[in-house]
Write a protein that holds these residues in place. Structure first.
Motif, PDB file in Angstrom:
ATOM      1  N   GLY A   1      42.817  53.269  32.836  1.00 42.15           N
ATOM      2  CA  GLY A   1      42.358  51.887  32.890  1.00 42.15           C
ATOM      3  C   GLY A   1      41.609  51.508  31.628  1.00 42.15           C
ATOM      4  N   LEU A   2      41.066  50.297  31.626  1.00 46.05           N
ATOM      5  CA  LEU A   2      40.317  49.780  30.482  1.00 46.05           C
ATOM      6  C   LEU A   2      39.092  49.019  30.965  1.00 46.05           C
ATOM      7  CD1 LEU A   2      43.171  48.307  28.243  1.00 46.05           C
ATOM      8  CD2 LEU A   2      41.748  50.291  27.724  1.00 46.05           C
ATOM      9  N   PRO A   3      38.001  49.100  30.219  1.00 44.60           N
ATOM     10  CA  PRO A   3      36.829  48.278  30.543  1.00 44.60           C
ATOM     11  C   PRO A   3      37.139  46.801  30.314  1.00 44.60           C
ATOM     12  CG  PRO A   3      36.254  50.070  29.040  1.00 44.60           C
ATOM     13  CD  PRO A   3      37.742  50.031  29.128  1.00 44.60           C
ATOM     14  N   ALA A   4      36.482  45.952  31.067  1.00 41.65           N
ATOM     15  CA  ALA A   4      36.713  44.514  30.975  1.00 41.65           C
ATOM     16  C   ALA A   4      36.514  44.000  29.551  1.00 41.65           C
ATOM     17  CB  ALA A   4      35.801  43.769  31.950  1.00 41.65           C
TER      18      ALA A   4
ATOM     19  N   SER B   1      38.641  41.874  24.373  1.00 43.72           N
ATOM     20  CA  SER B   1      38.779  42.027  22.922  1.00 43.72           C
ATOM     21  C   SER B   1      40.229  42.226  22.517  1.00 43.72           C
ATOM     22  CB  SER B   1      37.953  43.213  22.430  1.00 43.72           C
ATOM     23  OG  SER B   1      36.596  42.991  22.643  1.00 43.72           O
ATOM     24  N   GLU B   2      40.905  43.108  23.233  1.00 44.42           N
ATOM     25  CA  GLU B   2      42.303  43.424  22.917  1.00 44.42           C
ATOM     26  C   GLU B   2      43.198  42.188  22.978  1.00 44.42           C
ATOM     27  OE1 GLU B   2      45.515  46.162  22.167  1.00 44.42           O
ATOM     28  OE2 GLU B   2      43.433  46.749  22.423  1.00 44.42           O
TER      29      GLU B   2
ATOM     30  N   HIS C   1      35.089  36.516  27.268  1.00 44.41           N
ATOM     31  CA  HIS C   1      34.707  37.379  28.397  1.00 44.41           C
ATOM     32  C   HIS C   1      34.659  36.632  29.727  1.00 44.41           C
ATOM     33  CE1 HIS C   1      33.563  41.107  26.178  1.00 44.41           C
ATOM     34  NE2 HIS C   1      33.668  40.250  25.173  1.00 44.41           N
ATOM     35  N   ASN C   2      34.121  35.405  29.732  1.00 46.84           N
ATOM     36  CA  ASN C   2      34.046  34.683  31.008  1.00 46.84           C
ATOM     37  C   ASN C   2      35.438  34.283  31.497  1.00 46.84           C
ATOM     38  OD1 ASN C   2      34.327  32.782  28.938  1.00 46.84           O
ATOM     39  ND2 ASN C   2      33.131  31.227  30.016  1.00 46.84           N
ATOM     40  N   THR C   3      36.333  33.966  30.568  1.00 40.24           N
ATOM     41  CA  THR C   3      37.711  33.644  30.955  1.00 40.24           C
ATOM     42  C   THR C   3      38.410  34.887  31.491  1.00 40.24           C
ATOM     43  OG1 THR C   3      37.790  31.930  29.258  1.00 40.24           O
ATOM     44  CG2 THR C   3      39.902  32.687  30.126  1.00 40.24           C
ATOM     45  N   MET C   4      38.190  36.024  30.826  1.00 40.90           N
ATOM     46  CA  MET C   4      38.796  37.284  31.281  1.00 40.90           C
ATOM     47  C   MET C   4      38.306  37.622  32.686  1.00 40.90           C
ATOM     48  SD  MET C   4      40.855  39.761  30.889  1.00 40.90           S
ATOM     49  CE  MET C   4      41.341  39.606  29.184  1.00 40.90           C
TER      50      MET C   4
ATOM     51  N   SER D   1      29.444  49.214  32.630  1.00 45.30           N
ATOM     52  CA  SER D   1      30.772  48.641  32.406  1.00 45.30           C
ATOM     53  C   SER D   1      31.637  48.764  33.650  1.00 45.30           C
ATOM     54  CB  SER D   1      31.414  49.296  31.177  1.00 45.30           C
ATOM     55  OG  SER D   1      32.353  50.228  31.485  1.00 45.30           O
ATOM     56  N   ILE D   2      32.600  47.884  33.747  1.00 44.84           N
ATOM     57  CA  ILE D   2      33.554  47.900  34.854  1.00 44.84           C
ATOM     58  C   ILE D   2      34.919  48.216  34.268  1.00 44.84           C
ATOM     59  CG2 ILE D   2      34.646  46.582  36.705  1.00 44.84           C
ATOM     60  CD1 ILE D   2      32.102  44.890  36.839  1.00 44.84           C
TER      61      ILE D   2
END
Length: 126
Positions: free
Chosen positions: A32-35, A40-41, A46-49, A70-71
């Motif tokens: 997985g990946l952190p939010a 960034s990727e 961030h709020n939209t993600m 982190s999540i």
């Protein structure tokens, strides 16, 4: 899978950023990946993600685990499998030979690492 669940999942994926997020998470299974890294990727605020991840979570396409501050988000491959099977359940009206090319097209992308065989016809479509 019920039709309502399939519609919810398909609707969640019917938006370009959410589709990109889900595909990126599938590529990063099982870790997985952190939010923040997702944001960034994909160059998404961030709020939209966060909103996109909430929609994907409600559709059971992603899950999350908190690691400290982190999540980390992961693709729910079980839901992907269930959705795919739901869509193909009545494939070809009970004539499996009509679905052979579809099955063959899926096999190269799902071969174990080191054993990836891509047919020329699949390669030309990529």
């Amino acid at each position: 899978m019920e039709s309502e669940d399939a519609i919810l999942a398909l609707a969640a994926l019917a938006q370009p950023t959410r589709l990109d997020v889900f595909r990126l998470l599938v590529k990063h299974e099982p870790d997985g990946l952190p939010a923040g890294e997702l944001a960034s990727e994909l160059a998404v605020p961030h709020n939209t993600m966060s909103s996109h991840l909430s929609i994907l979570t409600r559709a059971r396409l992603v899950s999350s685990v908190r690691h400290g501050r982190s999540i980390v988000y992961r693709a729910n491959l079980t839901t992907l499998e269930t959705l795919t099977l739901f869509l193909l359940q009545d494939c070809c009206g009970g004539k499996p030979e009509l679905c052979e090319s579809l099955i063959e097209s899926i096999k190269p992308c799902c071969a174990p690492k080191g054993k990836r065989h891509v047919r020329a016809s699949v390669r030309s479509r990529v």
